[in-house]
Design a protein around this motif. Sequence first.
Motif, short mmCIF file in Angstrom:
data_model
loop_
_atom_site.label_atom_id
_atom_site.label_comp_id
_atom_site.label_asym_id
_atom_site.label_seq_id
_atom_site.Cartn_x
_atom_site.Cartn_y
_atom_site.Cartn_z
N LEU A 1 -27.05 27.66 -53.29
CA LEU A 1 -27.39 26.26 -53.54
C LEU A 1 -26.28 25.34 -53.07
O LEU A 1 -26.52 24.27 -52.51
N ALA A 2 -25.04 25.75 -53.29
CA ALA A 2 -23.91 24.94 -52.84
C ALA A 2 -23.89 24.82 -51.32
O ALA A 2 -23.66 23.75 -50.77
N SER B 1 -24.30 34.74 -54.64
CA SER B 1 -25.02 34.35 -55.85
C SER B 1 -25.92 33.16 -55.55
O SER B 1 -25.77 32.47 -54.54
N ARG B 2 -26.84 32.93 -56.43
CA ARG B 2 -27.76 31.79 -56.29
C ARG B 2 -26.98 30.48 -56.27
O ARG B 2 -27.28 29.57 -55.51
N ARG B 3 -25.95 30.41 -57.07
CA ARG B 3 -25.13 29.20 -57.14
C ARG B 3 -24.45 28.94 -55.80
O ARG B 3 -24.41 27.81 -55.32
N LYS B 4 -23.92 30.00 -55.15
CA LYS B 4 -23.27 29.84 -53.85
C LYS B 4 -24.29 29.38 -52.79
O LYS B 4 -23.99 28.54 -51.96
#
Length: 137
Positions: free
Chosen positions: A25-26, A20-23
């Motif tokens: 970015l993390a 995911s985009r969140r992963k």
Amino acid sequence: MEKSEIPAGQAAETEEAIPSRRKMLALGAVGVSAALTIRPAFAQTAVSVMNCQIPVPAPTAAGKFIDPQGKLVPAGTKGAFPGAPRPFTGEEVKRAFRGQTLPGATYNQSQAYLQYIRRLQAGQSGFTCFASITTSR
């Protein structure tokens, strides 16, 4: 494809395969913080290499002279040079390897001192500094 178009059995596989985009970015944030942590360590290492010291000769050989081949000889040996009055810094030695003379030494003295430094072995005073200089070239 929308989730409703993906068969139920393949939905879980697809979600695991595509981060995911969140992963993403993390992961990027972790990479940046690691780089910011490592970079000062490299700078600190470079500074310590330039400030380390190499005594010529080692304190255990105080009073001995150094011949043009960099070997320790008895004091007063013809053609040999007395030891340096102070240790040389890593920066001074690095510059001397590039063609300058060591501070307070004539050209021939400097060459003899550099030969002595090249002959340093593990366990001798100044070896770690010399090793750091030669690997950071």
